[in-house]
Design an enzyme around this catalytic site. Structure first.
Site: not given
Ligand code: G3I
Length: 379
Positions: A245, A209, A167, A275, A277
């Protein structure tokens, strides 16, 4: 891990279809029977390398989830949704933490599934020492190279591909997205990242990507220019990942998607959907909405079938229970192939059908060719 021979790969591909755990039978609402070929098996029979999914270690305690994730009949290529990202893999400078990601890799290895590895350099999910550090061009370049070298070397032999830079372009006019890397290193952070990854593992495929490449001509043009620039400078880039997405009813047609993919394959790089969805903008979904989602998924997977150098499709979680969309876009979501209670949705059936149609029309059902030619890592 050693690269496997062509003959052994052939045996594993066949075994993957024949010996996979039966598709879950208690939750299905479709006509698929328990021994039917699933997504990955059919994708291979259609001549592609894989059908894959992102998974997260945080979900491993969910037995119903793991029964599907572990099933190589459905998924032959796995991506760690979060645990390889910089905030997870190097949370403190110079202190690497691979335990979570290792669990995903080991699980895939046990199942005979490959890994797409995600990601090395991204503006997001960075530890605060990176985003708030007092960097110079030289110190951040060194930190970036150290990060890439250590992470890629740790997973060496396990990753079919790495998303090296994720990105890098904004959504408006295709200009570079603001980030700590752009601010301190300039646009050179991208070639530097690819060079570091290439030096750390000569065998893994190196990908750029991004999202909206399917629907933003400016972003696609900027990415095409980047690929050409890297190639002109003899810096290795092997693939471009279309994240996929997308929105129900807003997904381009199969032909339009294939045309977008071909813009990149014309440059000699492979492509993959990385990715996928396809979300609803409002919920609950109607039955006609679910049918539209099914058509959109079929168009996307069909476009990969139509482009020889499209190696595979990865969905970004397979169940609505764990997909990221609903936590970021309130009131939106249900973007996956399985519902939150693990029933196969019409979109699942539509993907199965588009694969079956491709196999019967091409007669390629006994030729799992692409995987053999490319020598993908399967254990
Ligand atoms: O691990 C912490 C946990 O300890 C905490 O308690 C909790 C509270 O909110 O947060 C947890 O972290 C989260 C993490 O996912 C793991 O679950 C983050 O808040 C959350 O922001 C994070 O989101 C991820 C996101 O990327 C971050 O921008 C999504 O799961 C993940 O699906 C998403 O994936 C991205 C790709 O990497 C790149 N392209 C876009 C895609 C969708 O946004």
């Amino acid at each position: 891990m050693a690269r496997l021979t062509r003959a052994l790969l052939m045996a594993l591909a066949t075994a993957g279809s024949a010996t996979a755990a039966p598709a879950e039978s208690t939750t299905t609402t479709t006509t698929q029977n328990a021994t039917a070929d699933g997504l990955h098996s059919l994708m291979v029979k259609a001549g592609k390398m894989y059908f894959g999914t992102a998974i997260d270690v945080n979900n491993f305690a969910d037995a119903k989830y793991m029964a599907i994730a572990d099933n190589k009949n459905e998924f032959g290529m796995m991506t760690a949704e979060n645990s390889m990202k910089w905030s997870s893999s190097e949370p403190n400078q110079g202190k690497f933490a691979f335990a979570s990601a290792d669990k995903v890799v080991e699980r895939a290895k046990k199942n005979g599934q490959g890994m797409r590895c995600h990601n090395l350099i991204w503006y997001n999910q960075l530890p605060s020492y990176v985003t708030s550090g007092s960097w110079t061009n030289e110190t951040l370049t060194a930190a970036m190279q150290t990060h890439i070298t250590n992470v890629v070397e740790h997973f060496k032999g396990a990753c079919y591909a790495w998303d090296v830079v994720n990105e890098a372009f904004g959504d408006g006019d295709g200009s570079y997205r603001q980030s700590v890397f752009l601010k301190n290193i300039g646009e050179a952070f991208i070639p530097l990242a690819f060079q570091a990854a290439a030096a750390a593992d000569p065998d893994t495929k190196l990908y750029f990507n991004d999202f909206n490449l399917e629907i933003s001509p400016d972003k696609a043009a900027a990415t095409l220019a980047l690929v050409k620039d890297l190639q002109a400078r003899k810096i290795r880039i092997d693939g471009v990942g279309f994240q996929g997405h997308l929105v129900v009813g807003g997904t381009p047609t199969r032909d339009a998607l294939a045309t977008s993919l071909r813009q990149f394959t014309a440059l000699g790089v492979e492509v993959a959907y990385t990715e996928v969805d396809i979300r609803f903008e409002s919920l609950p979904a109607s039955s006609s909405g679910l049918e539209q989602q099914a058509q959109d998924y079929a168009a996307l997977v069909g476009s990969c079938l139509d482009v020889k150098e499209c190696v595979g499709v990865t969905v970004w979680q397979f169940s609505d229970k764990y997909n990221w969309v609903s936590s970021v876009f309130k009131g939106k979501g249900d973007a996956c192939l399985w519902s939150a209670d693990y029933a196969k949705k019409p979109a699942y059936d539509a993907v199965i059908k588009v694969l079956q149609d491709a196999i019967s029309s091409s007669g390629t059902s006994k030729i799992p060719g692409f995987m053999m030619d490319e020598g993908v890592f399967f254990w």
